[in-house]
Design a protein around this motif. Sequence first.
Motif, PDB file in Angstrom:
ATOM      1  N   THR A  75      -0.357   5.076  -8.578  1.00  0.00           N
ATOM      2  CA  THR A  75      -0.151   5.492  -7.195  1.00  0.00           C
ATOM      3  C   THR A  75       0.612   6.804  -7.175  1.00  0.00           C
ATOM      4  N   SER A  78       4.199   5.881  -8.230  1.00  0.00           N
ATOM      5  CA  SER A  78       4.388   5.538  -9.644  1.00  0.00           C
ATOM      6  C   SER A  78       4.231   6.758 -10.542  1.00  0.00           C
ATOM      7  N   ALA A 165       5.306   0.127  -0.079  1.00  0.00           N
ATOM      8  CA  ALA A 165       5.085   0.110  -1.518  1.00  0.00           C
ATOM      9  C   ALA A 165       5.803   1.277  -2.197  1.00  0.00           C
ATOM     10  N   ARG A 168       9.535   0.529  -2.212  1.00  0.00           N
ATOM     11  CA  ARG A 168       9.815  -0.452  -3.262  1.00  0.00           C
ATOM     12  C   ARG A 168       9.841   0.212  -4.634  1.00  0.00           C
ATOM     13  N   SER A 169       8.944   1.154  -4.856  1.00  0.00           N
ATOM     14  CA  SER A 169       8.907   1.839  -6.147  1.00  0.00           C
ATOM     15  C   SER A 169      10.161   2.672  -6.373  1.00  0.00           C
ATOM     16  N   GLY A 237       5.003   0.141  -9.119  1.00  0.00           N
ATOM     17  CA  GLY A 237       3.770   0.324  -8.366  1.00  0.00           C
ATOM     18  C   GLY A 237       2.517   0.574  -9.162  1.00  0.00           C
ATOM     19  N   PRO A 248       4.481  -7.370  -8.398  1.00  0.00           N
ATOM     20  CA  PRO A 248       5.702  -6.587  -8.635  1.00  0.00           C
ATOM     21  C   PRO A 248       6.972  -7.417  -8.792  1.00  0.00           C
TER      22      PRO A 248
END
Length: 275
Positions: A75, A78, A165, A168-169, A237, A248
């Motif tokens: 991603t 990431s 997302a 979160r990463s 991610g 995850p």
Amino acid sequence: MTTTPAHTAPLAMTSRGAPLRVTYARVLLSEWTKLRSLRSTAYTLLVAVGLSIGLGVLFVAITANEPSGIAPGETAASTSLTGTFFAQLAIGVLGVLMISGEYSTGMIRASLTAVPRRLPILWAKLAVFAAAVFATMLIASLVAFLIGQALLSERDLNTSLADPAALRSVIGAPMYLSVAGMTGLALGALLRNGAAAISSFVGVFFVIPPLTLLLPTSFSDHVVQYLPSNAGAMLLGGHYGVSNPLAPWTGFAVMCCYAVVLIGLAGWRLRRVDA
């Protein structure tokens, strides 16, 4: 081994001869003083920050110039945080040295004399270390993400922190590094030898994962995702070459389980075996 009745906290003496009770807060303060007073702490954290940001930006720049764009399974977030996996070497070494250095110099005996119950020393080291790593690497993670997204925006490949997302990463990267560093600290406490602990950390996080690629696919597809580094990496991610990735938070929980087991073994040895 010195023991103290369970209902009585050990006492130390002040310069005036008054009793000074050993509390967990004072043990935390002592470990924080040790950590920040070492020049190697600042240098190692700076190296980790440099690797996290510098290599993250490098990988993003390469990706932005690729005709195919972001690789399958990755991603925008990431890709920006790829430097995290190089920074974990510095963080792991720092975790090992935080306690193995005391064994090599003999300082650990003074620490255990001041805190006869022993385990509060390990808990304090883990808490202080994790807090320092998380705070430092959260800033590095955020900077790497913002720079990376600025570069990816030229090809409309970027994302933002409004994406759950992506958020979160960014938060997951320092969480991953904190647990990796605590694993290194646990290895240092368990093995009590810096070289042996660092070698073990490198083997687990850097040597074993690529070696599993040599195993038959029918076997490796059901094993690779449970290695601590691969499991924890899911929080960032991307899939990072793992064919059957865990969810995850499930992957991060698996990584934490490895750390908890090592910490438990380190605590057991600290209680049972003299320094």
